[in-house]
Motif scaffolding. Structure first.
Motif, PDB file in Angstrom:
ATOM      1  N   LEU B 343     -45.226  52.227  18.416  1.00 30.51           N
ATOM      2  CA  LEU B 343     -44.366  52.315  19.590  1.00 30.51           C
ATOM      3  C   LEU B 343     -43.886  53.769  19.617  1.00 30.51           C
ATOM      4  CD1 LEU B 343     -42.266  49.170  18.644  1.00 30.51           C
ATOM      5  CD2 LEU B 343     -44.219  49.223  20.177  1.00 30.51           C
ATOM      6  N   VAL B 345     -42.275  55.863  21.422  1.00 25.71           N
ATOM      7  CA  VAL B 345     -40.931  56.321  21.791  1.00 25.71           C
ATOM      8  C   VAL B 345     -39.847  55.727  20.903  1.00 25.71           C
ATOM      9  CG1 VAL B 345     -41.550  56.685  24.201  1.00 25.71           C
ATOM     10  CG2 VAL B 345     -40.631  54.488  23.495  1.00 25.71           C
ATOM     11  N   ARG B 346     -40.202  54.774  20.055  1.00 25.27           N
ATOM     12  CA  ARG B 346     -39.192  54.173  19.186  1.00 25.27           C
ATOM     13  C   ARG B 346     -39.154  54.887  17.836  1.00 25.27           C
ATOM     14  NH1 ARG B 346     -35.857  52.149  22.404  1.00 25.27           N
ATOM     15  NH2 ARG B 346     -34.845  51.358  20.533  1.00 25.27           N
ATOM     16  N   ASP B 389     -35.871  59.446  14.055  1.00 28.24           N
ATOM     17  CA  ASP B 389     -36.667  60.203  15.031  1.00 28.24           C
ATOM     18  C   ASP B 389     -37.742  59.307  15.619  1.00 28.24           C
ATOM     19  OD1 ASP B 389     -35.349  62.583  14.756  1.00 28.24           O
ATOM     20  OD2 ASP B 389     -36.672  63.351  13.192  1.00 28.24           O
ATOM     21  N   ARG B 392     -43.365  59.554  17.913  1.00 28.60           N
ATOM     22  CA  ARG B 392     -44.256  60.512  18.580  1.00 28.60           C
ATOM     23  C   ARG B 392     -44.021  61.952  18.109  1.00 28.60           C
ATOM     24  NH1 ARG B 392     -41.271  60.627  24.400  1.00 28.60           N
ATOM     25  NH2 ARG B 392     -39.311  61.245  23.482  1.00 28.60           N
TER      26      ARG B 392
ATOM     27  N   ARG C   9     -28.993  64.453  19.631  1.00 29.13           N
ATOM     28  CA  ARG C   9     -29.448  63.244  20.298  1.00 29.13           C
ATOM     29  C   ARG C   9     -28.327  62.614  21.112  1.00 29.13           C
ATOM     30  NH1 ARG C   9     -33.374  61.337  16.624  1.00 29.13           N
ATOM     31  NH2 ARG C   9     -31.740  60.749  15.208  1.00 29.13           N
ATOM     32  N   VAL C 199     -42.175  48.520  25.089  1.00 33.53           N
ATOM     33  CA  VAL C 199     -43.044  49.694  24.945  1.00 33.53           C
ATOM     34  C   VAL C 199     -44.496  49.299  25.100  1.00 33.53           C
ATOM     35  CG1 VAL C 199     -43.807  51.553  23.436  1.00 33.53           C
ATOM     36  CG2 VAL C 199     -41.428  50.854  23.399  1.00 33.53           C
ATOM     37  N   THR C 203     -49.175  46.038  20.994  1.00 32.93           N
ATOM     38  CA  THR C 203     -48.691  46.446  19.677  1.00 32.93           C
ATOM     39  C   THR C 203     -47.681  45.433  19.150  1.00 32.93           C
ATOM     40  OG1 THR C 203     -49.016  48.770  20.196  1.00 32.93           O
ATOM     41  CG2 THR C 203     -47.507  48.272  18.421  1.00 32.93           C
ATOM     42  N   ARG C 267     -37.164  51.520  26.536  1.00 32.91           N
ATOM     43  CA  ARG C 267     -36.140  52.490  26.183  1.00 32.91           C
ATOM     44  C   ARG C 267     -34.923  52.281  27.046  1.00 32.91           C
ATOM     45  NH1 ARG C 267     -38.125  58.427  26.445  1.00 32.91           N
ATOM     46  NH2 ARG C 267     -39.655  57.449  27.812  1.00 32.91           N
TER      47      ARG C 267
END
Lengths: 322, 508, 319
Positions: B343, B345-346, B389, B392, C9, C199, C203, C267
């Motif tokens: 995944l 973006v995770r 983080d 990706r 972040r 996402v 997967t 997200r």
């Protein structure tokens, strides 16, 4: 696959036509004057605007998209049209206003097309967002329902030519227009883009352009629907199209077009509208208490939406059994 | 006579050098075969000629003039058309509409349906004798068999009237009669002066149809030979770069017990597979890629429906979903990280723990989950900034370690690997091999598909070879050589010393 | 370095950007109309944002679940929740528990039907939830027959509007919901699996996630949260009408998008949605302060959403 199966699949409007025949049968049973010229005309007049709109929706769905702003475009063109004309406008003025209306529809469609085909935004939420822009513009143009349309125009819309209602000619014209569009390379490529856009691109089809064009075409058909609607009701209302979006999608599905795109056609959508309005006729003549009519109507719509999925589910279950 | 020459073309994808020095000459009136093992660069070279891939350097000339081919459209304009195995058809459109898609004949502003049907009919005539039922221009492509669809794909290419035709695995889904007919036509088109390039995983077909063969190895064109005067064994030798000694692995004492046993397994792309893996055994799956390897592994992981019997530790299991397979201690490490493994973006933490969250309670003990994940990060030596983080931000090698790490946290009994080292750098590969050996020695049963033959030879005690979805050979011990591997994957026996054939009844 | 990353972040998170945006809008309001800028006005805006924010909670979950996920039935469910509370509550505080149970049950039912249709009948979420809207409206008409007997329980109105330590009750409720939603998304297996499903469903499935179950549960939660929104909203309006919830639908979707939850799924956060609700309520108040017609509000909301979509859409392609 059986011969009948192939016939039904190649002409996706055959099953809807059968449904329509059954619906008409029930309607005639409940309302014995159904085939009277006056009643028939009344029904066709109500159906025509939604039929035009559903053809537009079918075009964009065939190409693999969807347009949630068609109702708002109808409202917008309706308000533009009535604002440009008055009760004593002449023919030239009317024609000019119609032309402007169609132009507004095309422009609105181009905005959608730009977002979806060029910026590659998700069609559902994007057209939902633009629907607010269009509806807001309609409300800004005509804050309160009103405006008037020349008597002759509304009278013409109710009239008969050679004993046949004008609205019937409208429907015939709509079908001819679609058949012509289908013959063009654009009409042909709608199916390829909706069916498998990668394959279409690999074969040299300009996928982005076709997708853009499908939204513009939908805008134009929405404008035509708005003009027909204005002729039918004779005034302007910025919320007139609100409920038409869902109806147009349901009509397309009832007409045998898959929401996934690439299969089906606009003739099915026209039949879908006829089925939808006759079901509503039946509901109102069947003695269903008026407070339950909306619910029955909604349940029928939901059943229609669920239909293709149910068929798929049953088929899969049967295959698993083997 | 038409003549397309590609000289000294190269192509690099990220860190991976797919093609270093590719050379090929396709001449009118001749069939040139393009030969090479996995990773030799032959498909990249083919894609460069047809404009699907742009080369980093090198030059293409057509009839002596230098040309640039930026897209398949450019190629078609120059008269170069390819037939690919991955179909480019629109399933719900008719045969005629598919053949002419993008170049429909027009009449008075509309599409000329009649003309389109007639010309499609003429094209279909070419293969009419090889269809088991009649195929007409108005039939839908979705109703055709895979072989018939492949033929439509060939006819679609022919509708462009190419001067040069590239047949890339175009026979893969054809039946015997259809292959015969295609070869007759290939001979006829060659007589008419067309230049043909032919890529196939069946050596026997190459021997029959090709005049010349261009052989690639590790991204270089290593030679061009006359097919008629070259033996299959010699071709295999060119593909592998000469004789290699039989591979010796640290053989474990063969224990009688089997951890994973598969009997008569058929699924999407494979038919009737029998195999077994003992605890502490690392079995490779070889063959040219796309012969059903992925389908086999996915079936064993419950991600693809199958028929046949699977036993794990002697117990018959029904692996209808990945969750069931996981409960039996099976893990699946995909090679396509983007589509199946990660995944992006995770966070790294979430990726590592995705299969295991339920162990940390309904209100997650985040601290413990993080500590466990950190242990995997340390154990696998994954270089990360922060465990929060997104994945990706990692390099290919480190990202792949995350994919493996998420299964190691579950301590699997059976580990299925689907080409896991694709696109990762040498250092990460070495670490990965060491890890595999560690897991093997700890008693894990490992089934390892790889498109890198060297890797299979270096790591596995035993390699099974798939071709056209069937188990062609089981290579082990003395028989486990690169020649035998390549030969088996092309359906031929090199030097007459192939390993036990799967057909000879011996269960691997 | 890790600490710096974490700080960065937080600072560049859509939540913070949206919060800053609402402050800037508030200041702009003060420039345009000086009497806009005061504490009472600010508190009022937060209070109004609370209703939008509560209604947008379920929408956040559905949009995170991906697969073109959207719940257009939320507006009608809000109305249904308010009407049920009105009728069952009947002005008696002792009826509140029963009313709340009925409200949550009705929302659950609608959500489960939505989820089943989407997963097993493969109806696109948009069409399914739009279709359900009609069914809910029809049910409301059939149920009420034009006259809605009942009354808002005074205790509910008292809690929602009454002040505790200077703040209206609804703000406490909103904060509590914010904490629950954060825990749900970040600290439960469901939340982690929801993001994974959003996402990439393949997967997720290959990692052992029961994708259909997660999706159906998400629509069920969305239905329950929307119905709960209706329950809370009734405490504020204390009267019901058929289009009570409908006007919250579009702003609730916009609030989710403004808050940085990505329409493609996978997200997002509820804190972002909370900030988004503040922004939208601020815009609305600003337009009202400028005495702009409802039409311009619709246009503004539409334009904001299209702009945001094109910004986020681009981001997605750059990956």
């Amino acid at each position: 696959m059986s011969r009948l199966g192939i016939l039904l699949r190649n002409h996706t409007w055959l099953v809807p036509l059968l449904l329509l025949a059954i619906a008409v049968g029930v309607n005639v049973y409940l309302q014995d004057n159904f085939f009277m010229q006056r009643v028939l005309n009344g029904n066709l007049r109500v159906m025509l605007p939604l039929m035009i709109l559903a053809v537009g929706q079918a075009i964009v769905i065939l190409a693999g998209g969807i347009d949630l702003s068609v109702g708002a475009m109808v409202s917008l063109v309706n308000t533009v049209f009535v604002t440009l004309i008055s009760a004593d406008s002449g023919g030239l003025e009317l024609a000019g206003a119609m032309l402007v209306g169609v132009g507004v529809g095309a422009l609105a469609g181009a905005v959608n097309g730009l977002c979806v085909a060029v910026l590659r935004l998700q069609p559902i939420v994007t057209t939902y967002a633009t629907s607010f822009i269009f509806a807001g513009l309609a409300l800004a143009i005509l804050p309160r329902p009103g405006g008037s349309v020349p008597r002759d125009l509304t009278r013409f819309y109710r009239d008969y030519i050679l004993e046949v209602p004008v609205a019937a000619y409208g429907i015939a014209l709509l079908i001819i227009l679609w058949l012509l569009l289908r013959r063009t390379r654009f009409g042909h490529h709608l199916y390829a883009v909706g069916g498998n856009d990668e394959a279409a691109r690999a074969s040299g089809v300009r996928v982005g352009l076709v997708r853009f064009g499908s939204y513009v075409a939908t805008g134009v058909f929405s404008a035509l629907a708005a003009i027909a609607l204005t002729m039918s009701i004779g005034s302007g209302n910025a919320r007139i199209g609100d409920d038409m979006t869902l109806s147009s999608i349901v009509a397309v599905v009832l007409g045998g077009t898959r929401l996934a795109g690439g299969r089906g056609g606009a003739i099915g959508a026209v039949i879908g509208v006829a089925i939808l309005s006759i079901i509503r006729n039946i509901i109102s003549f069947a003695g269903i208490p008026s407070w339950y009519q909306t619910l029955v109507d909604a349940l029928i719509i939901l059943a229609a939406l669920a239909g293709p999925g149910l068929v798929y589910l049953i088929r899969r279950q049967r295959n698993d059994g083997n | 006579m038409t003549r397309l020459v590609a000289s000294n073309v190269s192509k690099q994808y990220g860190a991976v050098r797919a093609l270093t020095d590719g050379n090929i000459e396709i001449e009118g009136g001749r069939v040139t075969a393009l030969l090479g093992a996995n990773g030799s660069g032959k498909s990249t070279l083919g894609k460069i000629i047809t404009g699907l891939v742009r080369p980093d350097s090198g030059e293409l000339t057509l009839d002596g003039e230098r040309v640039t081919i930026r897209s398949p459209k450019d190629a078609r304009r120059l008269g170069i058309t390819a037939v690919y195995q991955e179909l480019s058809l629109v399933p719900h459109m008719s045969v005629a509409h598919n053949i002419w898609l993008g170049q429909e004949p027009m009449r008075r502003g509309g599409i000329d349906q009649k003309e389109m049907r007639e010309r499609s009919g003429e094209l279909l005539e070419l293969f009419s004798a090889s269809f088991s039922t009649r195929v007409t221009p108005t039939m839908r492509v979705s109703d055709l068999t895979p072989g018939e669809r492949q033929i439509i794909e060939i006819l679609k290419a022919m509708a462009w009237r190419p001067r040069i035709l590239i047949l890339d695995e175009a026979t893969a889904s054809l039946d015997g009669r259809q292959v015969e007919r295609l070869f007759e036509l290939v001979a006829q088109w060659r007589e008419e002066g067309m230049g043909l390039a032919f890529v196939s995983h069946r050596m026997e077909e190459i021997a029959r149809v090709a005049d010349r063969a261009v052989v690639l190895r590790n991204g270089d064109t290593v030679g061009e030979v006359d097919v008629a005067t070259t033996s299959e064994a010699q071709l295999v030798q060119m593909m592998t770069g000469g004789a290699t000694a039989p591979h010796t692995t640290r053989q474990r004492a063969a224990s009688g017990e089997k951890l994973l046993e598969v009997e008569g397994l058929s699924s999407g792309r494979v038919r009737d597979i029998n195999l077994s893996v003992a605890p502490g055994e690392l079995v490779g799956i070889g063959g040219l890629q796309g012969q059903g390897q992925a389908s086999l592994l996915l079936a064993l992981f419950g991600a693809e429906p199958y028929r046949g019997t699977i036993r794990i530790a002697g117990k018959r299991v029904n692996l209808s979903t990945p969750r069931r397979a996981m409960r039996e201690g099976v893990a699946y490490v995909p090679g396509d990280r983007g589509a199946e493994g990660l995944l992006p973006v995770r966070s790294i933490l979430e990726n590592l723990q995705l299969p295991s969250w339920h162990r940390y309670g309904l209100l997650l003990r985040q601290g413990k989950a993080q500590a466990d994940a950190m242990r995997a990060v340390d154990e696998l030596n994954i270089k990360i900034g922060d465990i929060e983080d997104p994945v990706r931000t990692l390099s290919g090698g480190n990202a792949q370690k995350v994919v493996i790490g998420k299964w190691l946290l579950r301590k699997p009994r059976v580990l299925l690997l689907n080409d896991p080292t694709k696109g990762i750098d040498v250092g990460a590969k070495a670490e990965f091999y060491a890890l595999l050996e560690r897991l093997r020695d700890a008693g894990t049963a490992i089934l390892f598909n790889s498109s890198d033959d060297e890797e299979l030879l270096a790591l596995c005690q035993k390699v099974i070879v798939l071709q056209d979805g069937q188990l062609r050979a089981v290579l082990e011990g003395e028989a486990l050589t690169h020649e035998n591997l390549v030969a088996a994957s092309m359906g031929t026996a090199a030097n007459g010393s192939a390993g036990r054939s799967a057909d000879s009844g011996g269960r691997p | 370095m890790t600490a710096i990353n974490r700080v960065r972040r937080v600072i560049v998170s859509p939540t913070v950007i949206a919060l800053l945006l609402s402050v800037v809008l508030f200041l702009i309001g003060g420039v345009i109309q000086p009497d806009f800028l005061n504490a009472a006005q600010a508190l009022n805006i937060v209070r109004l944002a609370a209703f939008l924010g509560i209604i947008a909670a379920g929408q956040t979950l559905v949009i995170i679940s991906g697969g073109e996920g959207i719940d257009l039935s939320a507006g009608a469910v809000v109305t249904l929740g308010a009407i049920l509370t009105f009728m069952i509550g009947a002005g008696q505080d002792s009826n509140i528990p029963l009313a709340l149970a009925a409200v949550l049950g009705a929302g659950l039912l609608v959500g489960v039907v939505n989820g089943l249709g989407i997963i097993f009948l493969r109806i696109p979420p948009l069409v399914m939830t739009l279709g359900m809207t009609g069914v809910i409206q029809g049910t409301i008409l059939a149920m009420t027959q034009g006259a809605i007997p009942g009354r808002t329980p005074p205790g509910l109105a008292g809690f929602i509007n009454g002040r505790f330590l200077g703040l209206p009750g609804v703000i406490y409720l909103w904060l509590a919901l914010g904490i629950i939603m954060w825990l749900l998304l970040e600290r439960t297996p469901y939340g982690k699996q929801l993001f994974a499903v959003g996402v990439n469903r393949r997967t997720a499935r290959l990692s052992g996630v029961n994708v259909p179950l997660v999706v159906i549960a998400t629509y069920a939660l969305s239905g329950m949260l929307a119905a709960f929104g209706g329950f809370v909203l009734l405490g504020f309006t204390q009267r019901v009408f058929l289009d009570l919830g409908g006007s919250y639908l579009f702003p609730s979707i916009a609030a989710v998008v403004v808050g940085g939850t990505v329409l493609a799924g996978g997200r997002g956060s509820y804190t972002g949605t909370m900030a988004g609700a503040l922004v939208l309520t601020m815009v609305e108040s600003l337009l009202r302060a400028m005495r702009l017609h409802e039409a311009y509000q619709m246009i503004t909301f539409g334009v904001i959403l299209v702009l945001l979509l094109s910004i986020y859409g681009r981001q997605r392609r750059n990956q």
